[in-house]
Motif scaffolding. Structure first.
Motif, PDB file in Angstrom:
ATOM      1  N   ILE A   6       0.847  -1.190   0.000  1.00 48.06           N
ATOM      2  CA  ILE A   6       0.000   0.000   0.000  1.00 48.06           C
ATOM      3  C   ILE A   6       0.883   1.241   0.000  1.00 48.06           C
ATOM      4  CG2 ILE A   6      -1.754   1.307   1.262  1.00 48.06           C
ATOM      5  CD1 ILE A   6      -2.658  -1.380   2.472  1.00 48.06           C
ATOM      6  N   LEU A   7       0.595   2.152  -0.914  1.00 43.46           N
ATOM      7  CA  LEU A   7       1.265   3.436  -0.955  1.00 43.46           C
ATOM      8  C   LEU A   7       0.294   4.467  -0.386  1.00 43.46           C
ATOM      9  CD1 LEU A   7       3.859   4.872  -2.011  1.00 43.46           C
ATOM     10  CD2 LEU A   7       2.568   5.373  -4.089  1.00 43.46           C
ATOM     11  N   ILE A   8       0.724   5.165   0.666  1.00 42.60           N
ATOM     12  CA  ILE A   8      -0.102   6.204   1.275  1.00 42.60           C
ATOM     13  C   ILE A   8       0.513   7.545   0.894  1.00 42.60           C
ATOM     14  CG2 ILE A   8      -1.027   7.165   3.414  1.00 42.60           C
ATOM     15  CD1 ILE A   8      -0.776   4.386   4.654  1.00 42.60           C
ATOM     16  N   VAL A   9      -0.298   8.403   0.261  1.00 43.61           N
ATOM     17  CA  VAL A   9       0.214   9.680  -0.226  1.00 43.61           C
ATOM     18  C   VAL A   9      -0.690  10.822   0.206  1.00 43.61           C
ATOM     19  CG1 VAL A   9       1.340   8.603  -2.213  1.00 43.61           C
ATOM     20  CG2 VAL A   9      -0.967   9.518  -2.466  1.00 43.61           C
ATOM     21  N   GLY A  10      -0.100  11.997   0.280  1.00 46.97           N
ATOM     22  CA  GLY A  10      -0.863  13.180   0.637  1.00 46.97           C
ATOM     23  C   GLY A  10       0.055  14.381   0.693  1.00 46.97           C
ATOM     24  N   VAL A  11      -0.404  15.386   1.408  1.00 45.89           N
ATOM     25  CA  VAL A  11       0.318  16.633   1.583  1.00 45.89           C
ATOM     26  C   VAL A  11       0.717  16.721   3.051  1.00 45.89           C
ATOM     27  CG1 VAL A  11       0.047  19.150   1.502  1.00 45.89           C
ATOM     28  CG2 VAL A  11      -0.934  17.728  -0.299  1.00 45.89           C
ATOM     29  N   GLY A  12       1.866  17.297   3.310  1.00 47.20           N
ATOM     30  CA  GLY A  12       2.349  17.430   4.678  1.00 47.20           C
ATOM     31  C   GLY A  12       1.287  17.998   5.602  1.00 47.20           C
ATOM     32  N   GLY A  13       1.103  17.373   6.744  1.00 47.64           N
ATOM     33  CA  GLY A  13       0.135  17.823   7.722  1.00 47.64           C
ATOM     34  C   GLY A  13      -1.208  17.118   7.660  1.00 47.64           C
ATOM     35  N   GLN A  14      -1.406  16.236   6.677  1.00 44.29           N
ATOM     36  CA  GLN A  14      -2.690  15.549   6.540  1.00 44.29           C
ATOM     37  C   GLN A  14      -2.796  14.277   7.366  1.00 44.29           C
ATOM     38  OE1 GLN A  14      -3.093  15.378   2.064  1.00 44.29           O
ATOM     39  NE2 GLN A  14      -5.139  16.055   2.668  1.00 44.29           N
ATOM     40  N   GLY A  15      -1.710  13.840   7.958  1.00 45.44           N
ATOM     41  CA  GLY A  15      -1.761  12.638   8.785  1.00 45.44           C
ATOM     42  C   GLY A  15      -1.431  11.357   8.048  1.00 45.44           C
ATOM     43  N   THR A  16      -0.723  11.456   6.943  1.00 47.25           N
ATOM     44  CA  THR A  16      -0.366  10.248   6.199  1.00 47.25           C
ATOM     45  C   THR A  16       0.592   9.366   6.992  1.00 47.25           C
ATOM     46  OG1 THR A  16       1.397  11.450   5.059  1.00 47.25           O
ATOM     47  CG2 THR A  16      -0.706  11.292   3.918  1.00 47.25           C
ATOM     48  N   LEU A  17       1.504   9.992   7.725  1.00 46.68           N
ATOM     49  CA  LEU A  17       2.464   9.204   8.496  1.00 46.68           C
ATOM     50  C   LEU A  17       1.768   8.478   9.638  1.00 46.68           C
ATOM     51  CD1 LEU A  17       5.460  11.715   8.530  1.00 46.68           C
ATOM     52  CD2 LEU A  17       4.951   9.885   6.900  1.00 46.68           C
ATOM     53  N   LEU A  18       0.836   9.151  10.295  1.00 47.26           N
ATOM     54  CA  LEU A  18       0.049   8.489  11.338  1.00 47.26           C
ATOM     55  C   LEU A  18      -0.719   7.313  10.734  1.00 47.26           C
ATOM     56  CD1 LEU A  18      -1.202   8.257  14.182  1.00 47.26           C
ATOM     57  CD2 LEU A  18      -2.961   9.866  13.410  1.00 47.26           C
ATOM     58  N   ALA A  19      -1.308   7.516   9.570  1.00 50.66           N
ATOM     59  CA  ALA A  19      -2.077   6.454   8.921  1.00 50.66           C
ATOM     60  C   ALA A  19      -1.207   5.229   8.652  1.00 50.66           C
ATOM     61  CB  ALA A  19      -2.700   6.955   7.620  1.00 50.66           C
ATOM     62  N   SER A  20       0.016   5.442   8.193  1.00 53.33           N
ATOM     63  CA  SER A  20       0.902   4.303   7.916  1.00 53.33           C
ATOM     64  C   SER A  20       1.257   3.563   9.206  1.00 53.33           C
ATOM     65  CB  SER A  20       2.164   4.753   7.189  1.00 53.33           C
ATOM     66  OG  SER A  20       2.970   5.577   8.003  1.00 53.33           O
ATOM     67  N   ARG A  21       1.444   4.302  10.270  1.00 48.46           N
ATOM     68  CA  ARG A  21       1.777   3.670  11.544  1.00 48.46           C
ATOM     69  C   ARG A  21       0.593   2.897  12.118  1.00 48.46           C
ATOM     70  NH1 ARG A  21       4.905   9.013  12.774  1.00 48.46           N
ATOM     71  NH2 ARG A  21       6.887   8.451  11.812  1.00 48.46           N
ATOM     72  N   VAL A  22      -0.616   3.423  11.941  1.00 55.39           N
ATOM     73  CA  VAL A  22      -1.815   2.715  12.408  1.00 55.39           C
ATOM     74  C   VAL A  22      -1.983   1.414  11.635  1.00 55.39           C
ATOM     75  CG1 VAL A  22      -4.338   2.799  12.470  1.00 55.39           C
ATOM     76  CG2 VAL A  22      -3.008   4.768  13.258  1.00 55.39           C
TER      77      VAL A  22
END
Length: 186
Positions: A6-22
């Motif tokens: 799964i590739l999770i993409v977005g713009v800084g501040g949208q919570g993409t990193l949190l989503a990957s960790r979850v």
């Protein structure tokens, strides 16, 4: 479950990193091998962010090659288009319909592309509107995680638990509602 890229993409501040960790936390708790790799770029200035999430029985590398992603989870639709070449044939795109203007558009040097939805041929979720219904626009990532949970057929209670255990206590009810709205919208 076989391996899933799964590739999770977005713009800084949208919570993409949190989503990957979850997602990684959920998979680890289910006994899967998980590898994550984050590419921040100009994330702190609203730039593009992408995270590779690979899970399965045995995962050797965190990197997903172009044309190798089973699913792209995009928190902004232009970012979904920007990384669509990572999708494998038969893969899926799950994206927020939100539009965040990149700097060239803000300065007038470029125009925001039209017709992105037709090019993506994926599932669009109005995550921003659903997040506002939940109480705060910042919960749009929880909306998208709810949609992802349903799209992948994951255990809803356990995935929601992975999310809620990863966020500040004061935001739990809002994010619980956002997750449910995203799940129902998918």
């Amino acid at each position: 479950m076989k391996s899933l890229d799964i590739l999770i993409v977005g713009v800084g501040g949208q919570g993409t990193l949190l989503a990957s960790r979850v997602l990684g936390k959920y998979a680890l708790e289910r006994g899967y091998d998980v590898k994550l790799s984050e590419v921040h770029g100009m994330a702190q200035r609203g730039g593009s962010v992408m995270t590779y999430v690979r899970l399965g029985e045995k995962i050797a590398s965190p990197i997903i090659d172009e044309g190798g992603a089973d699913l792209i989870l995009a928190f902004e639709k232009l970012e979904a288009l920007r990384y669509a070449h990572y999708l494998k044939p038969g893969g899926e795109v799950l994206y927020s319909t939100q539009e965040i203007m990149p700097m060239p558009v803000v300065t007038g040097a470029a125009e925001y592309p039209q017709g992105i939805e037709a090019q993506l041929k994926g599932t669009g979720i109005d995550a921003l509107q659903l997040a506002l219904e939940a109480g705060n626009s910042k919960s749009a990532n929880s909306v998208m995680l709810g949609a992802l949970c349903k799209k992948l057929g994951l255990d809803r209670d356990r995935f929601e638990e992975a999310l809620l255990s990863s966020i500040p206590q004061k935001t739990i009810e809002m994010n619980r509602k956002a997750f449910a709205l995203g799940y129902d919208a998918a």
